[in-house]
Design a protein around this motif. Structure first.
Motif, PDB file in Angstrom:
ATOM      1  N   GLU A 196      -4.003-103.817 -60.447  1.00 53.08           N
ATOM      2  CA  GLU A 196      -4.005-103.066 -61.702  1.00 53.08           C
ATOM      3  C   GLU A 196      -3.692-101.756 -61.990  1.00 53.08           C
ATOM      4  N   ILE A 197      -2.789-101.483 -61.797  1.00 54.54           N
ATOM      5  CA  ILE A 197      -2.556-100.258 -61.141  1.00 54.54           C
ATOM      6  C   ILE A 197      -1.854 -99.180 -62.931  1.00 54.54           C
ATOM      7  N   VAL A 198      -2.984 -98.259 -63.293  1.00 55.55           N
ATOM      8  CA  VAL A 198      -2.710 -97.603 -64.603  1.00 55.55           C
ATOM      9  C   VAL A 198      -1.534 -96.156 -63.986  1.00 55.55           C
ATOM     10  N   ILE A 199      -0.316 -95.789 -64.552  1.00 52.85           N
ATOM     11  CA  ILE A 199       0.341 -94.960 -64.379  1.00 52.85           C
ATOM     12  C   ILE A 199       1.088 -93.807 -65.904  1.00 52.85           C
ATOM     13  N   ASP A 200      -0.298 -92.740 -65.689  1.00 50.66           N
ATOM     14  CA  ASP A 200      -0.174 -91.916 -67.164  1.00 50.66           C
ATOM     15  C   ASP A 200      -0.071 -91.369 -66.353  1.00 50.66           C
ATOM     16  N   ASN A 201      -0.318 -90.680 -65.758  1.00 52.02           N
ATOM     17  CA  ASN A 201      -0.858 -88.688 -64.888  1.00 52.02           C
ATOM     18  C   ASN A 201      -2.362 -88.554 -66.165  1.00 52.02           C
ATOM     19  N   GLY A 202      -3.358 -89.632 -65.396  1.00 49.56           N
ATOM     20  CA  GLY A 202      -4.528 -89.114 -66.156  1.00 49.56           C
ATOM     21  C   GLY A 202      -5.070 -89.149 -67.404  1.00 49.56           C
ATOM     22  N   ARG A 203      -3.770 -89.697 -68.257  1.00 52.41           N
ATOM     23  CA  ARG A 203      -4.536 -89.111 -69.779  1.00 52.41           C
ATOM     24  C   ARG A 203      -5.386 -90.233 -70.141  1.00 52.41           C
ATOM     25  N   THR A 204      -5.271 -91.482 -69.445  1.00 52.48           N
ATOM     26  CA  THR A 204      -6.676 -92.688 -70.134  1.00 52.48           C
ATOM     27  C   THR A 204      -7.819 -92.529 -69.940  1.00 52.48           C
ATOM     28  N   VAL A 205      -7.897 -91.195 -69.346  1.00 50.93           N
ATOM     29  CA  VAL A 205      -9.250 -91.155 -68.765  1.00 50.93           C
ATOM     30  C   VAL A 205      -9.430 -89.744 -69.706  1.00 50.93           C
TER      31      VAL A 205
END
Length: 265
Positions: A255-264
């Protein structure tokens, strides 16, 4: 319908030759919702690396426009909520190419409504495209993918599936379902001995029409945060390309998140 594995040995030597060419040279790949946005970028990236791409979209004119600009591409009209259209599309692919190596379930729609604003009709429409469409794609194409000997499914979810997003209630629910379905699909394939792997891509904000619409419904501070982290469709397409290619052959269930770190952040 049981997978026909009798053709696996015949296709494997061809794969060894392909590996020395483009990253997905000769692979037959079906991309849904490929007439616009992320799906179009996926189709373009795959074709650039040698795939024979099936550009599928409910907007047939858009699908043809994309396919005509790509080498060895084919356009298909496909309403992902219609099982008979899925079956007809797969039959056409098998008639033309004789196999299917990868499926990218990208088609999806969003309506920007909270739980109180959303009607049952609206909720069902969003989940029909984004969740049921993914289910029908996996169910219909699984035998052909298994017969390819190394099938790859890439299901496009969203960071909305793992973060609270009150303005996209139905969309969040649908993308959460995509995650759960994919996990169950993987275990099923392992239990049945099918040589098919599946991975999930969870994009954040990227420069697409859907995201631009979402900005109108977000609080100003959230809108600005999303824009600071925003990427281009090509960034997601590069990840999809990797997951379709044999470079990711050991990746299954990611499950790969690709959001430039926004979720963390």
């Amino acid at each position: 319908m049981a997978a026909d594995l009798s053709r696996v040995k015949r296709w494997q030597p061809e794969r060894l030759v392909m590996a020395a060419k483009g990253r997905v040279e000769g692979k037959v790949v079906l991309v849904t919702g490929a007439g616009h946005g992320l799906g179009q970028a996926d189709a373009e990236a795959l074709a650039r690396e040698g795939a024979r791409v099936i550009v599928a979209d409910v907007d047939e004119q858009a699908a043809r426009r994309v396919a005509e600009a790509l080498p060895a591409a084919m356009a298909l009209h496909l309403d992902v909520t219609c099982e008979t259209q899925w079956q007809a599309s797969l039959a056409k692919i098998m008639q033309v190419h004789g196999r299917l190596d990868a499926l990218v379930n990208n088609a999806g729609i969003a309506r920007f409504e909270t739980v109180e604003q959303s009607s049952l009709e609206s909720f069902r429409r969003v989940t029909a495209v984004s969740a049921e469409g993914t289910f029908l794609g996996c169910k219909t194409c699984l035998p052909a993918l298994a017969a390819s000997g190394a099938g790859s499914i890439v299901n496009i979810a969203s960071v909305a599936a793992i973060r609270g997003n009150p303005a996209a209630f139905a969309y969040s629910a649908a993308k959460g379902a995509v995650l759960s379905m994919t996990r169950s699909l993987i275990v099923h394939c392992q239990q049945q001995g099918y040589p098919v792997r599946a991975n999930m891509v969870l994009p954040g904000s990227h420069d697409t029409e859907m995201v631009r619409q979402a900005y109108h419904f977000a609080a100003p501070e959230l809108r600005e945060a999303a824009r600071r982290h925003e990427g281009k469709p090509q960034h997601v397409a590069d990840l999809v390309l990797f997951l379709v290619s044999d470079e990711s052959i050991r990746l299954n269930g990611a499950e790969i998140v690709i959001d430039n770190g926004r979720t963390v952040a």
